[in-house]
Design a protein around this motif. Structure first.
Motif, short mmCIF file in Angstrom:
data_model
loop_
_atom_site.label_atom_id
_atom_site.label_comp_id
_atom_site.label_asym_id
_atom_site.label_seq_id
_atom_site.Cartn_x
_atom_site.Cartn_y
_atom_site.Cartn_z
N PRO A 1 101.81 -67.31 -30.02
CA PRO A 1 101.30 -65.92 -29.96
C PRO A 1 102.26 -65.06 -29.14
O PRO A 1 102.77 -65.50 -28.11
CB PRO A 1 99.95 -66.07 -29.24
N MET A 2 102.50 -63.81 -29.58
CA MET A 2 103.46 -62.99 -28.84
C MET A 2 102.94 -62.63 -27.46
O MET A 2 103.72 -62.41 -26.53
CB MET A 2 103.81 -61.72 -29.62
N CYS A 3 101.62 -62.58 -27.28
CA CYS A 3 100.98 -62.32 -26.00
C CYS A 3 99.85 -63.34 -25.82
O CYS A 3 99.27 -63.80 -26.81
CB CYS A 3 100.41 -60.91 -25.93
N PRO A 4 99.51 -63.67 -24.59
CA PRO A 4 98.47 -64.68 -24.38
C PRO A 4 97.06 -64.15 -24.52
O PRO A 4 96.11 -64.93 -24.43
CB PRO A 4 98.74 -65.15 -22.93
N ARG B 1 102.06 -41.45 -37.09
CA ARG B 1 103.17 -40.87 -36.33
C ARG B 1 103.65 -41.81 -35.23
O ARG B 1 104.83 -41.82 -34.90
CB ARG B 1 102.74 -39.53 -35.72
N ARG B 2 102.71 -42.55 -34.66
CA ARG B 2 103.07 -43.43 -33.55
C ARG B 2 101.93 -44.43 -33.34
O ARG B 2 100.78 -44.14 -33.65
CB ARG B 2 103.29 -42.61 -32.27
N VAL B 3 102.28 -45.61 -32.82
CA VAL B 3 101.25 -46.59 -32.48
C VAL B 3 101.47 -47.06 -31.04
O VAL B 3 102.55 -46.94 -30.48
CB VAL B 3 101.27 -47.81 -33.43
N ARG B 4 100.38 -47.57 -30.48
CA ARG B 4 100.48 -48.16 -29.15
C ARG B 4 99.55 -49.37 -29.07
O ARG B 4 98.64 -49.52 -29.90
CB ARG B 4 100.11 -47.16 -28.07
N LYS C 1 101.78 -52.00 -22.80
CA LYS C 1 102.87 -52.81 -22.26
C LYS C 1 102.37 -54.17 -21.75
O LYS C 1 102.55 -54.53 -20.58
CB LYS C 1 103.62 -52.06 -21.16
N PRO C 2 101.76 -54.96 -22.61
CA PRO C 2 101.22 -56.24 -22.17
C PRO C 2 102.33 -57.24 -21.86
O PRO C 2 103.48 -57.09 -22.30
CB PRO C 2 100.41 -56.70 -23.39
N ASN C 3 101.98 -58.27 -21.11
CA ASN C 3 102.93 -59.35 -20.84
C ASN C 3 103.10 -60.21 -22.09
O ASN C 3 102.14 -60.47 -22.81
CB ASN C 3 102.44 -60.22 -19.68
N ALA C 4 104.31 -60.65 -22.31
CA ALA C 4 104.58 -61.57 -23.41
C ALA C 4 104.19 -62.99 -23.02
O ALA C 4 104.13 -63.33 -21.83
CB ALA C 4 106.06 -61.53 -23.78
N SER C 5 103.93 -63.82 -24.01
CA SER C 5 103.76 -65.24 -23.74
C SER C 5 105.09 -65.79 -23.23
O SER C 5 106.13 -65.57 -23.85
CB SER C 5 103.37 -65.99 -25.02
N HIS D 1 105.76 -55.89 -31.75
CA HIS D 1 106.63 -56.73 -30.93
C HIS D 1 107.50 -55.91 -29.98
O HIS D 1 107.76 -56.32 -28.85
CB HIS D 1 107.52 -57.60 -31.83
N VAL D 2 107.95 -54.75 -30.44
CA VAL D 2 108.85 -53.96 -29.59
C VAL D 2 108.08 -53.11 -28.59
O VAL D 2 108.68 -52.39 -27.80
CB VAL D 2 109.80 -53.09 -30.44
N LEU D 3 106.75 -53.20 -28.61
CA LEU D 3 105.91 -52.54 -27.61
C LEU D 3 105.58 -53.50 -26.46
O LEU D 3 104.83 -53.15 -25.56
CB LEU D 3 104.62 -52.04 -28.26
N VAL D 4 106.15 -54.69 -26.51
CA VAL D 4 106.01 -55.68 -25.44
C VAL D 4 107.35 -55.74 -24.71
O VAL D 4 108.31 -56.32 -25.22
CB VAL D 4 105.63 -57.07 -26.00
N PRO D 5 107.46 -55.12 -23.55
CA PRO D 5 108.78 -54.98 -22.90
C PRO D 5 109.53 -56.29 -22.70
O PRO D 5 110.76 -56.34 -22.88
CB PRO D 5 108.42 -54.34 -21.54
N GLN D 6 108.84 -57.37 -22.38
CA GLN D 6 109.53 -58.64 -22.14
C GLN D 6 110.17 -59.19 -23.40
O GLN D 6 111.20 -59.87 -23.33
CB GLN D 6 108.55 -59.65 -21.54
N LEU D 7 109.59 -58.91 -24.56
CA LEU D 7 110.20 -59.36 -25.81
C LEU D 7 111.47 -58.57 -26.10
O LEU D 7 112.48 -59.13 -26.54
CB LEU D 7 109.21 -59.23 -26.97
N VAL D 8 111.43 -57.25 -25.87
CA VAL D 8 112.62 -56.43 -26.08
C VAL D 8 113.73 -56.85 -25.12
O VAL D 8 114.90 -56.99 -25.50
CB VAL D 8 112.29 -54.94 -25.91
N GLU D 9 113.37 -57.10 -23.87
CA GLU D 9 114.36 -57.54 -22.88
C GLU D 9 114.98 -58.87 -23.29
O GLU D 9 116.20 -59.06 -23.15
CB GLU D 9 113.70 -57.67 -21.51
N ALA D 10 114.17 -59.78 -23.80
CA ALA D 10 114.69 -61.08 -24.22
C ALA D 10 115.64 -60.92 -25.41
O ALA D 10 116.70 -61.56 -25.45
CB ALA D 10 113.55 -62.02 -24.58
N MET D 11 115.28 -60.07 -26.37
CA MET D 11 116.16 -59.85 -27.52
C MET D 11 117.47 -59.20 -27.09
O MET D 11 118.55 -59.62 -27.51
CB MET D 11 115.45 -59.01 -28.58
#
Length: 340
Positions: free
Chosen positions: A135-138, A174-177, A182-186, A213-223
Protein backbone atom coordinates in the motif's frame (compact mmCIF):
# COMPACT_ATOMS: atom_id res chain seq x y z
CA UNK A 1 14.45 -2.24 -29.44
CA UNK A 2 15.46 -5.21 -27.28
CA UNK A 3 14.19 -8.60 -28.43
CA UNK A 4 12.92 -10.47 -25.39
CA UNK A 5 13.39 -13.76 -27.21
CA UNK A 6 17.17 -13.26 -27.12
CA UNK A 7 19.48 -13.20 -24.12
CA UNK A 8 18.99 -9.68 -22.78
CA UNK A 9 19.85 -8.86 -19.18
CA UNK A 10 16.87 -9.05 -16.86
CA UNK A 11 15.98 -6.06 -14.75
CA UNK A 12 16.74 -6.93 -11.11
CA UNK A 13 14.03 -4.79 -9.52
CA UNK A 14 11.10 -2.75 -10.82
CA UNK A 15 8.88 -0.58 -8.62
CA UNK A 16 5.51 0.24 -10.22
CA UNK A 17 3.17 2.91 -8.84
CA UNK A 18 -0.51 3.00 -9.72
CA UNK A 19 -3.85 1.36 -9.10
CA UNK A 20 -6.69 -0.55 -10.72
CA UNK A 21 -6.55 -1.98 -14.23
CA UNK A 22 -3.77 0.36 -15.32
CA UNK A 23 -1.40 -0.96 -12.66
CA UNK A 24 -2.54 -4.53 -13.39
CA UNK A 25 -1.38 -4.20 -17.00
CA UNK A 26 1.94 -2.59 -16.01
CA UNK A 27 2.65 -5.36 -13.52
CA UNK A 28 1.95 -8.03 -16.13
CA UNK A 29 4.59 -6.35 -18.29
CA UNK A 30 7.09 -5.76 -15.51
CA UNK A 31 7.12 -9.36 -14.35
CA UNK A 32 8.17 -10.51 -17.83
CA UNK A 33 11.53 -8.71 -17.59
CA UNK A 34 12.18 -8.25 -13.86
CA UNK A 35 13.32 -10.66 -11.16
CA UNK A 36 11.45 -8.73 -8.46
CA UNK A 37 8.45 -6.41 -8.90
CA UNK A 38 7.10 -4.11 -6.20
CA UNK A 39 3.55 -2.91 -6.76
CA UNK A 40 2.94 0.36 -4.88
CA UNK A 41 -0.83 0.71 -4.76
CA UNK A 42 -3.24 3.58 -4.12
CA UNK A 43 -5.48 3.25 -1.05
CA UNK A 44 -8.30 5.75 -1.63
CA UNK A 45 -10.91 3.46 -3.21
CA UNK A 46 -14.33 3.92 -1.62
CA UNK A 47 -16.61 2.08 -4.03
CA UNK A 48 -18.00 -1.40 -4.52
CA UNK A 49 -16.76 -4.29 -2.42
CA UNK A 50 -13.68 -2.35 -1.29
CA UNK A 51 -15.71 0.58 -0.09
CA UNK A 52 -18.12 -1.64 1.82
CA UNK A 53 -15.31 -3.47 3.58
CA UNK A 54 -13.44 -0.25 4.29
CA UNK A 55 -16.49 1.31 5.95
CA UNK A 56 -17.31 -1.77 8.01
CA UNK A 57 -13.81 -2.71 9.17
CA UNK A 58 -11.88 0.60 8.93
CA UNK A 59 -9.28 -1.22 6.84
CA UNK A 60 -7.29 -0.43 3.73
CA UNK A 61 -9.51 -0.85 0.64
CA UNK A 62 -8.44 -4.27 -0.62
CA UNK A 63 -9.59 -4.16 -4.26
CA UNK A 64 -6.54 -2.63 -5.95
CA UNK A 65 -4.24 -4.65 -3.68
CA UNK A 66 -6.07 -7.81 -4.78
CA UNK A 67 -5.69 -6.94 -8.46
CA UNK A 68 -1.96 -6.36 -8.00
CA UNK A 69 -1.59 -9.78 -6.36
CA UNK A 70 -3.48 -11.37 -9.24
CA UNK A 71 -1.24 -9.61 -11.78
CA UNK A 72 1.94 -10.90 -10.12
CA UNK A 73 0.77 -14.45 -9.37
CA UNK A 74 2.66 -17.11 -11.29
CA UNK A 75 1.08 -18.62 -14.40
CA UNK A 76 1.37 -22.15 -13.07
CA UNK A 77 -1.71 -24.34 -12.73
CA UNK A 78 -1.89 -23.47 -9.04
CA UNK A 79 -1.15 -19.79 -9.65
CA UNK A 80 -3.88 -19.51 -12.28
CA UNK A 81 -6.35 -21.18 -9.91
CA UNK A 82 -5.57 -18.59 -7.23
CA UNK A 83 -5.73 -15.72 -9.73
CA UNK A 84 -9.21 -16.78 -10.79
CA UNK A 85 -10.31 -17.44 -7.21
CA UNK A 86 -9.32 -14.09 -5.70
CA UNK A 87 -10.84 -12.23 -8.65
CA UNK A 88 -14.12 -14.17 -8.42
CA UNK A 89 -17.13 -12.13 -7.31
CA UNK A 90 -20.12 -13.63 -5.58
CA UNK A 91 -23.44 -13.48 -7.35
CA UNK A 92 -26.87 -14.01 -5.91
CA UNK A 93 -29.08 -11.45 -4.21
CA UNK A 94 -27.78 -11.44 -0.64
CA UNK A 95 -25.22 -9.48 1.35
CA UNK A 96 -22.28 -11.14 -0.42
CA UNK A 97 -23.35 -10.05 -3.89
CA UNK A 98 -20.54 -8.18 -5.64
CA UNK A 99 -17.86 -8.98 -3.09
CA UNK A 100 -14.60 -10.39 -4.43
CA UNK A 101 -13.15 -13.47 -2.72
CA UNK A 102 -9.71 -11.87 -2.57
CA UNK A 103 -11.02 -8.88 -0.66
CA UNK A 104 -12.14 -11.22 2.12
CA UNK A 105 -8.82 -13.08 2.03
CA UNK A 106 -6.72 -9.90 2.37
CA UNK A 107 -8.89 -8.31 5.06
CA UNK A 108 -9.37 -11.52 7.04
CA UNK A 109 -5.69 -12.47 7.04
CA UNK A 110 -4.74 -8.90 8.03
CA UNK A 111 -7.07 -9.19 11.03
CA UNK A 112 -5.53 -12.54 12.01
CA UNK A 113 -1.93 -11.32 11.61
CA UNK A 114 -2.55 -7.79 12.87
CA UNK A 115 -0.57 -6.31 9.97
CA UNK A 116 -1.88 -5.61 6.47
CA UNK A 117 1.51 -5.61 4.75
CA UNK A 118 2.46 -8.89 6.44
CA UNK A 119 -0.82 -10.37 5.20
CA UNK A 120 -0.08 -9.22 1.64
CA UNK A 121 3.40 -10.77 1.87
CA UNK A 122 1.94 -14.04 3.12
CA UNK A 123 -0.56 -14.19 0.26
CA UNK A 124 2.21 -13.28 -2.20
CA UNK A 125 4.23 -16.26 -0.97
CA UNK A 126 1.17 -18.48 -1.41
CA UNK A 127 0.78 -17.27 -5.01
CA UNK A 128 4.49 -17.57 -5.86
CA UNK A 129 4.87 -13.81 -6.35
CA UNK A 130 8.43 -12.66 -7.10
CA UNK A 131 8.01 -9.27 -5.48
CA UNK A 132 5.68 -7.47 -3.11
CA UNK A 133 2.34 -5.70 -3.11
CA UNK A 134 2.65 -2.59 -0.94
CA UNK A 135 0.00 0.00 0.00
CA UNK A 136 1.36 3.46 -0.83
CA UNK A 137 0.27 4.65 2.65
CA UNK A 138 -0.39 2.62 5.80
CA UNK A 139 -3.84 4.18 6.30
CA UNK A 140 -6.88 4.49 4.01
CA UNK A 141 -7.16 7.87 2.31
CA UNK A 142 -9.94 9.98 0.84
CA UNK A 143 -9.76 11.82 -2.46
CA UNK A 144 -11.33 15.25 -2.91
CA UNK A 145 -11.52 17.15 -6.20
CA UNK A 146 -12.20 20.73 -7.17
CA UNK A 147 -14.58 20.40 -10.13
CA UNK A 148 -15.90 23.01 -12.58
CA UNK A 149 -18.76 22.91 -15.09
CA UNK A 150 -21.25 21.25 -12.73
CA UNK A 151 -23.33 24.26 -11.73
CA UNK A 152 -25.04 26.76 -14.04
CA UNK A 153 -22.08 29.09 -13.63
CA UNK A 154 -19.21 27.28 -15.41
CA UNK A 155 -16.69 29.21 -13.30
CA UNK A 156 -18.10 27.96 -10.01
CA UNK A 157 -15.89 25.35 -8.36
CA UNK A 158 -17.56 22.50 -6.47
CA UNK A 159 -15.82 20.09 -4.11
CA UNK A 160 -16.43 16.43 -4.90
CA UNK A 161 -15.27 13.88 -2.32
CA UNK A 162 -14.57 10.18 -2.82
CA UNK A 163 -12.67 8.28 -5.49
CA UNK A 164 -15.80 6.93 -7.17
CA UNK A 165 -17.40 10.39 -7.25
CA UNK A 166 -14.24 11.94 -8.70
CA UNK A 167 -13.78 9.23 -11.32
CA UNK A 168 -17.39 9.52 -12.50
CA UNK A 169 -17.88 13.28 -12.32
CA UNK A 170 -19.54 14.98 -15.28
CA UNK A 171 -17.60 18.17 -14.57
CA UNK A 172 -14.01 19.09 -15.29
CA UNK A 173 -11.55 18.21 -12.54
CA UNK A 174 -9.22 21.13 -11.85
CA UNK A 175 -7.29 19.74 -8.91
CA UNK A 176 -7.35 16.89 -6.39
CA UNK A 177 -6.07 16.48 -2.88
CA UNK A 178 -5.74 13.69 -0.36
CA UNK A 179 -7.38 13.61 3.05
CA UNK A 180 -5.44 13.64 5.29
CA UNK A 181 -3.21 16.08 3.43
CA UNK A 182 0.40 15.04 2.68
CA UNK A 183 0.16 11.63 4.36
CA UNK A 184 3.17 9.54 5.28
CA UNK A 185 4.18 6.88 2.81
CA UNK A 186 4.53 3.24 3.77
CA UNK A 187 8.21 2.75 4.65
CA UNK A 188 8.23 -0.35 2.45
CA UNK A 189 7.07 1.74 -0.53
CA UNK A 190 9.91 4.21 -0.04
CA UNK A 191 12.37 1.34 0.30
CA UNK A 192 11.08 -0.33 -2.88
CA UNK A 193 11.55 2.86 -4.92
CA UNK A 194 14.99 3.48 -3.42
CA UNK A 195 16.19 -0.03 -4.30
CA UNK A 196 14.57 -0.23 -7.76
CA UNK A 197 16.50 -0.40 -11.03
CA UNK A 198 13.47 0.97 -12.90
CA UNK A 199 10.53 2.96 -11.50
CA UNK A 200 7.24 3.18 -13.40
CA UNK A 201 4.06 5.17 -12.91
CA UNK A 202 0.81 4.85 -14.87
CA UNK A 203 -1.25 4.23 -16.86
CA UNK A 204 -4.64 4.41 -15.20
CA UNK A 205 -7.34 6.73 -13.96
CA UNK A 206 -5.22 9.86 -13.84
CA UNK A 207 -6.77 11.71 -10.90
CA UNK A 208 -7.66 8.67 -8.81
CA UNK A 209 -4.84 6.16 -9.51
CA UNK A 210 -1.79 8.10 -10.76
CA UNK A 211 -1.75 11.61 -9.30
CA UNK A 212 -2.42 10.43 -5.69
CA UNK A 213 1.12 9.04 -5.57
CA UNK A 214 2.68 12.44 -6.20
CA UNK A 215 0.59 13.93 -3.38
CA UNK A 216 2.62 11.83 -0.92
CA UNK A 217 5.81 13.84 -0.37
CA UNK A 218 7.95 10.88 0.70
CA UNK A 219 7.18 9.03 -2.54
CA UNK A 220 8.16 12.05 -4.64
CA UNK A 221 11.36 12.45 -2.62
CA UNK A 222 12.20 8.79 -3.11
CA UNK A 223 11.64 9.01 -6.88
CA UNK A 224 13.65 12.20 -7.23
CA UNK A 225 16.46 10.69 -5.17
CA UNK A 226 16.65 7.48 -7.20
CA UNK A 227 19.27 6.94 -9.90
CA UNK A 228 16.97 4.48 -11.68
CA UNK A 229 15.09 5.62 -14.79
CA UNK A 230 11.69 7.03 -13.84
CA UNK A 231 9.18 6.07 -16.52
CA UNK A 232 5.66 7.44 -16.99
CA UNK A 233 3.38 5.30 -19.13
CA UNK A 234 0.56 7.35 -20.67
CA UNK A 235 -2.98 6.14 -21.22
CA UNK A 236 -4.01 5.10 -24.70
CA UNK A 237 -7.22 7.13 -24.52
CA UNK A 238 -8.57 9.65 -21.99
CA UNK A 239 -10.37 7.99 -19.10
CA UNK A 240 -14.16 8.30 -19.41
CA UNK A 241 -15.39 10.68 -16.72
CA UNK A 242 -12.54 12.42 -14.96
CA UNK A 243 -10.32 12.97 -18.05
CA UNK A 244 -12.93 13.02 -20.83
CA UNK A 245 -11.81 15.20 -23.71
CA UNK A 246 -8.38 15.92 -22.22
CA UNK A 247 -5.35 15.49 -24.46
CA UNK A 248 -2.26 13.47 -23.57
CA UNK A 249 -0.47 16.80 -23.16
CA UNK A 250 -3.05 17.83 -20.56
CA UNK A 251 -2.36 14.63 -18.63
CA UNK A 252 1.25 15.74 -18.21
CA UNK A 253 0.28 19.30 -17.32
CA UNK A 254 -2.01 17.97 -14.58
CA UNK A 255 0.77 15.82 -13.16
CA UNK A 256 3.19 18.76 -13.16
CA UNK A 257 0.56 21.04 -11.60
CA UNK A 258 0.17 18.66 -8.66
CA UNK A 259 3.91 18.04 -8.16
CA UNK A 260 6.09 20.88 -9.47
CA UNK A 261 9.24 19.25 -8.13
CA UNK A 262 8.62 15.79 -9.59
CA UNK A 263 11.32 14.71 -12.01
CA UNK A 264 10.79 11.93 -14.57
CA UNK A 265 13.16 10.59 -17.23
CA UNK A 266 10.96 8.98 -19.87
CA UNK A 267 7.34 9.34 -20.96
CA UNK A 268 6.03 6.46 -23.09
CA UNK A 269 3.23 7.28 -25.52
CA UNK A 270 1.71 5.07 -28.19
CA UNK A 271 1.91 6.81 -31.60
CA UNK A 272 -1.76 6.08 -32.29
CA UNK A 273 -2.71 8.20 -29.25
CA UNK A 274 -0.83 11.25 -30.58
CA UNK A 275 -1.64 11.17 -34.29
CA UNK A 276 -0.30 14.47 -35.64
CA UNK A 277 2.90 16.48 -35.51
CA UNK A 278 1.34 19.37 -33.56
CA UNK A 279 0.12 17.06 -30.78
CA UNK A 280 3.52 15.37 -30.62
CA UNK A 281 5.29 18.72 -30.34
CA UNK A 282 2.99 19.85 -27.52
CA UNK A 283 3.41 16.54 -25.72
CA UNK A 284 7.18 16.83 -26.07
CA UNK A 285 7.09 20.31 -24.52
CA UNK A 286 4.89 19.11 -21.64
CA UNK A 287 7.28 16.22 -20.95
CA UNK A 288 10.21 18.62 -20.75
CA UNK A 289 8.55 20.37 -17.80
CA UNK A 290 8.90 17.05 -15.96
CA UNK A 291 12.53 16.77 -17.09
CA UNK A 292 11.56 13.86 -19.33
CA UNK A 293 11.95 12.74 -22.93
CA UNK A 294 9.15 11.24 -24.98
CA UNK A 295 9.43 7.77 -26.46
CA UNK A 296 6.76 6.99 -29.05
CA UNK A 297 6.45 3.20 -28.98
CA UNK A 298 3.81 0.72 -30.11
CA UNK A 299 2.41 -0.62 -26.82
CA UNK A 300 -1.23 -1.17 -27.82
CA UNK A 301 -2.99 -4.52 -27.82
CA UNK A 302 -5.03 -5.60 -30.84
CA UNK A 303 -7.97 -7.97 -30.94
CA UNK A 304 -6.22 -10.51 -33.17
CA UNK A 305 -8.12 -9.27 -36.22
CA UNK A 306 -6.09 -6.16 -36.88
CA UNK A 307 -8.22 -3.80 -34.76
CA UNK A 308 -6.73 -1.76 -31.92
CA UNK A 309 -8.06 -2.03 -28.37
CA UNK A 310 -7.72 0.44 -25.50
CA UNK A 311 -5.46 -1.93 -23.55
CA UNK A 312 -1.68 -2.02 -23.25
CA UNK A 313 -0.08 -5.25 -24.46
CA UNK A 314 2.16 -6.68 -21.76
CA UNK A 315 4.99 -8.00 -23.91
CA UNK A 316 5.19 -4.76 -25.92
CA UNK A 317 5.43 -2.70 -22.73
CA UNK A 318 7.97 -5.16 -21.33
CA UNK A 319 10.12 -4.69 -24.43
CA UNK A 320 10.18 -0.92 -23.92
CA UNK A 321 11.07 -1.35 -20.22
CA UNK A 322 13.94 -3.60 -21.28
CA UNK A 323 15.04 -1.08 -23.91
CA UNK A 324 15.16 1.70 -21.32
CA UNK A 325 17.02 -0.42 -18.76
CA UNK A 326 19.64 -1.53 -21.29
CA UNK A 327 20.19 2.06 -22.43
CA UNK A 328 20.54 3.21 -18.82
CA UNK A 329 23.09 0.46 -18.16
CA UNK A 330 25.06 1.47 -21.26
CA UNK A 331 24.88 5.18 -20.45
CA UNK A 332 22.90 5.90 -23.62
CA UNK A 333 19.46 6.69 -22.17
CA UNK A 334 19.49 10.21 -23.63
CA UNK A 335 20.37 8.80 -27.04
CA UNK A 336 17.30 6.59 -27.42
CA UNK A 337 15.42 7.55 -30.59
CA UNK A 338 12.11 9.29 -29.99
CA UNK A 339 10.41 7.07 -32.58
CA UNK A 340 11.27 3.72 -34.13
Amino acid sequence: MTDLNHAAPRIPRIASLGGGHGLFNTLRAARIVADHVSAIVTVADDGGSSGRMRREFDCLPPGDLRMALAALAQDTERGLLWQNTIQHRFGGKGALKGHAVGNFLITGLAQVMGDELAALDEIGDLFGVHGRVIPMCPIPLDLEAAVADIEEDPQEIVSVRGQVAVASTVGQVRRVRLIPDKPNASPAAVEAITNADLVTMGPGSWFSSVIPHVLVPQLVEAMNGSDAPKVLLLNLVPEIGEMSGMSMEHHLHMLHQHAHDLSMDIVIADPSSVPNARDKRQLRNAAEKLGARILFRDVREDDGRGRWTDTHKADKVATVFQEIFCAQSAGTLKELPESL
